[in-house]
Design a protein around this motif. Structure first.
Motif, PDB file in Angstrom:
ATOM      1  N   ARG A   1      -7.163   5.472  11.122  1.00 33.00           N
ATOM      2  CA  ARG A   1      -8.624   5.482  11.186  1.00 33.00           C
ATOM      3  C   ARG A   1      -9.189   6.506  12.161  1.00 33.00           C
ATOM      4  NH1 ARG A   1     -12.937   6.376  11.991  1.00 33.00           N
ATOM      5  NH2 ARG A   1     -14.828   5.123  11.872  1.00 33.00           N
TER       6      ARG A   1
ATOM      7  N   LEU B   1      -3.849   6.285   2.381  1.00 35.55           N
ATOM      8  CA  LEU B   1      -4.311   5.485   3.507  1.00 35.55           C
ATOM      9  C   LEU B   1      -3.959   6.193   4.810  1.00 35.55           C
ATOM     10  CD1 LEU B   1      -5.627   2.820   4.381  1.00 35.55           C
ATOM     11  CD2 LEU B   1      -3.329   1.817   4.463  1.00 35.55           C
TER      12      LEU B   1
ATOM     13  N   GLN C   1      -4.682  10.511  13.065  1.00 37.86           N
ATOM     14  CA  GLN C   1      -4.634  11.313  11.838  1.00 37.86           C
ATOM     15  C   GLN C   1      -3.914  12.633  12.086  1.00 37.86           C
ATOM     16  OE1 GLN C   1      -8.781  11.681  10.790  1.00 37.86           O
ATOM     17  NE2 GLN C   1      -8.896   9.608   9.902  1.00 37.86           N
TER      18      GLN C   1
ATOM     19  N   GLU D   1       0.817  -1.214   0.000  1.00 39.43           N
ATOM     20  CA  GLU D   1       0.000   0.000   0.000  1.00 39.43           C
ATOM     21  C   GLU D   1       0.848   1.260   0.000  1.00 39.43           C
ATOM     22  OE1 GLU D   1      -2.599  -0.313   3.336  1.00 39.43           O
ATOM     23  OE2 GLU D   1      -4.050  -1.563   2.284  1.00 39.43           O
TER      24      GLU D   1
ATOM     25  N   TYR E   1     -11.142   9.540   6.677  1.00 41.85           N
ATOM     26  CA  TYR E   1     -10.480   8.299   6.264  1.00 41.85           C
ATOM     27  C   TYR E   1     -11.014   7.844   4.909  1.00 41.85           C
ATOM     28  CZ  TYR E   1      -9.303   3.283   6.311  1.00 41.85           C
ATOM     29  OH  TYR E   1      -8.854   2.032   5.976  1.00 41.85           O
ATOM     30  N   TYR E   2     -12.332   7.842   4.751  1.00 39.73           N
ATOM     31  CA  TYR E   2     -12.954   7.372   3.509  1.00 39.73           C
ATOM     32  C   TYR E   2     -12.598   8.280   2.334  1.00 39.73           C
ATOM     33  CZ  TYR E   2     -16.509   6.188   0.059  1.00 39.73           C
ATOM     34  OH  TYR E   2     -17.147   5.830  -1.106  1.00 39.73           O
TER      35      TYR E   2
ATOM     36  N   TYR F   1     -10.066  10.374   1.827  1.00 41.24           N
ATOM     37  CA  TYR F   1      -8.668  10.285   1.402  1.00 41.24           C
ATOM     38  C   TYR F   1      -8.338   8.914   0.821  1.00 41.24           C
ATOM     39  CZ  TYR F   1      -6.590  14.772   2.392  1.00 41.24           C
ATOM     40  OH  TYR F   1      -6.237  16.094   2.313  1.00 41.24           O
ATOM     41  N   ASN F   2      -8.964   7.888   1.333  1.00 45.89           N
ATOM     42  CA  ASN F   2      -8.734   6.543   0.799  1.00 45.89           C
ATOM     43  C   ASN F   2      -9.179   6.453  -0.654  1.00 45.89           C
ATOM     44  OD1 ASN F   2      -7.873   3.754   1.250  1.00 45.89           O
ATOM     45  ND2 ASN F   2     -10.034   3.232   1.037  1.00 45.89           N
ATOM     46  N   CYS F   3     -10.222   7.192  -1.007  1.00 44.27           N
ATOM     47  CA  CYS F   3     -10.691   7.224  -2.391  1.00 44.27           C
ATOM     48  C   CYS F   3      -9.664   7.851  -3.323  1.00 44.27           C
ATOM     49  CB  CYS F   3     -12.018   7.987  -2.483  1.00 44.27           C
ATOM     50  SG  CYS F   3     -13.443   7.099  -1.807  1.00 44.27           S
TER      51      CYS F   3
ATOM     52  N   TYR G   1       1.008   4.262  -2.699  1.00 41.67           N
ATOM     53  CA  TYR G   1       0.799   5.653  -2.289  1.00 41.67           C
ATOM     54  C   TYR G   1       1.929   6.529  -2.830  1.00 41.67           C
ATOM     55  CZ  TYR G   1       0.822   9.596   1.052  1.00 41.67           C
ATOM     56  OH  TYR G   1       0.866  10.842   1.617  1.00 41.67           O
TER      57      TYR G   1
END
Length: 250
Positions: free
Chosen positions: A174, A171, A179, A82, A162-163, A165-167, A86
């Motif tokens: 959580r 990563l 963060q 991952e 979280y969601y 930025y994950n898109c 990134y």
């Protein structure tokens, strides 16, 4: 089929695999050592297409180059995980090529030609990417607040960040208090769309987080509002509890 013939075919297959691995390692070594400070090889097609899940000498080469240019900070181990993806996405965005996290001929070529002096283009990419993230976050206005939620069916504050930025291939940890330590701090006067803003609300320390969207507003999953909402940073409740803003490198 006799055992002798079967064993011969197996041995032949093993030899072919070894030859391919040695050849790939030779290409990678040439890729790295041909010219000090700059990669030189005939064309991107000489390097294989690699993506998350791969583990080979080409990944090792990729990680080495990304680390040399400051995009990758993890172990150089030849495993495309991952964090390697990134780093690839960050480099692709900086180089102005498709940021899909897959390393094909275009990415190899960009690495070969990269000078390492991309501060201006990186700044432009950060601003453009941050605005895209802010705009994307706005599309979730009105989604219900759900404690522990991190999906479009319902979000809590850190789950929302979280969601989002994950898109974009980033990563994040959580929870908000983790963060808080992921990006680098920016002054309040320099906050840009896409930056994370942190507050101390129901408990001491960074317990609430949102995404700055511009015009003095941030978007967040608010338990008080019961949904994803926009709030002025100048609102007294939040102004008094503001801890800082952080920019996530993308």
């Amino acid at each position: 089929m006799s055992k002798g013939k079967k064993k011969s075919r197996i041995d032949g297959g093993m030899c072919l695999k070894i030859v391919k691995m040695v050849f790939l390692a030779f290409i990678c070594a040439f890729f790295l050592l041909s010219t000090p400070g700059k990669m030189a090889f005939a064309s991107g097609e000489e390097m294989p297409v690699i993506r998350q899940g791969d583990a080979n000498a080409a990944v090792y080469t990729l990680q080495t180059e990304l680390r040399r240019f400051g995009f990758y900070h993890d172990d150089v181990d030849g495993n495309f995980g991952e964090y390697t993806k990134y780093a690839v996405i960050k480099f692709q965005q900086n180089a102005g090529i498709e940021d899909d996290g897959i390393v094909g001929s275009g990415t190899w070529r960009a690495l070969r030609n990269y000078s390492g002096n991309g501060e201006i283009s990186r700044g432009n990419t950060e601003r453009k990417g941050g605005q895209q993230i802010a705009n994307f976050a706005r599309s979730f206005l009105g989604i219900p607040y759900v404690w522990g939620g991190a999906a479009p069916s319902g979000f809590d504050c850190s789950g929302f960040v979280y969601y989002i930025y994950n898109c974009y291939g980033v990563l994040l940890p959580r929870v908000a208090d983790e963060q808080y330590y992921f990006g680098h701090r920016v002054a309040a006067a320099d906050i840009q769309p896409g930056d994370l803003v942190f507050y101390s609300t129901y408990m001491p320390g960074p317990s609430h987080v949102g995404i700055y969207v511009g015009n003095g507003q941030f978007i967040h999953a608010s338990s008080a509002a019961g949904k994803v909402t926009l709030t002025p940073m100048s609102k007294p409740y939040y102004q008094e509890r503001f801890l800082g803003a952080f920019r996530i490198s993308r």
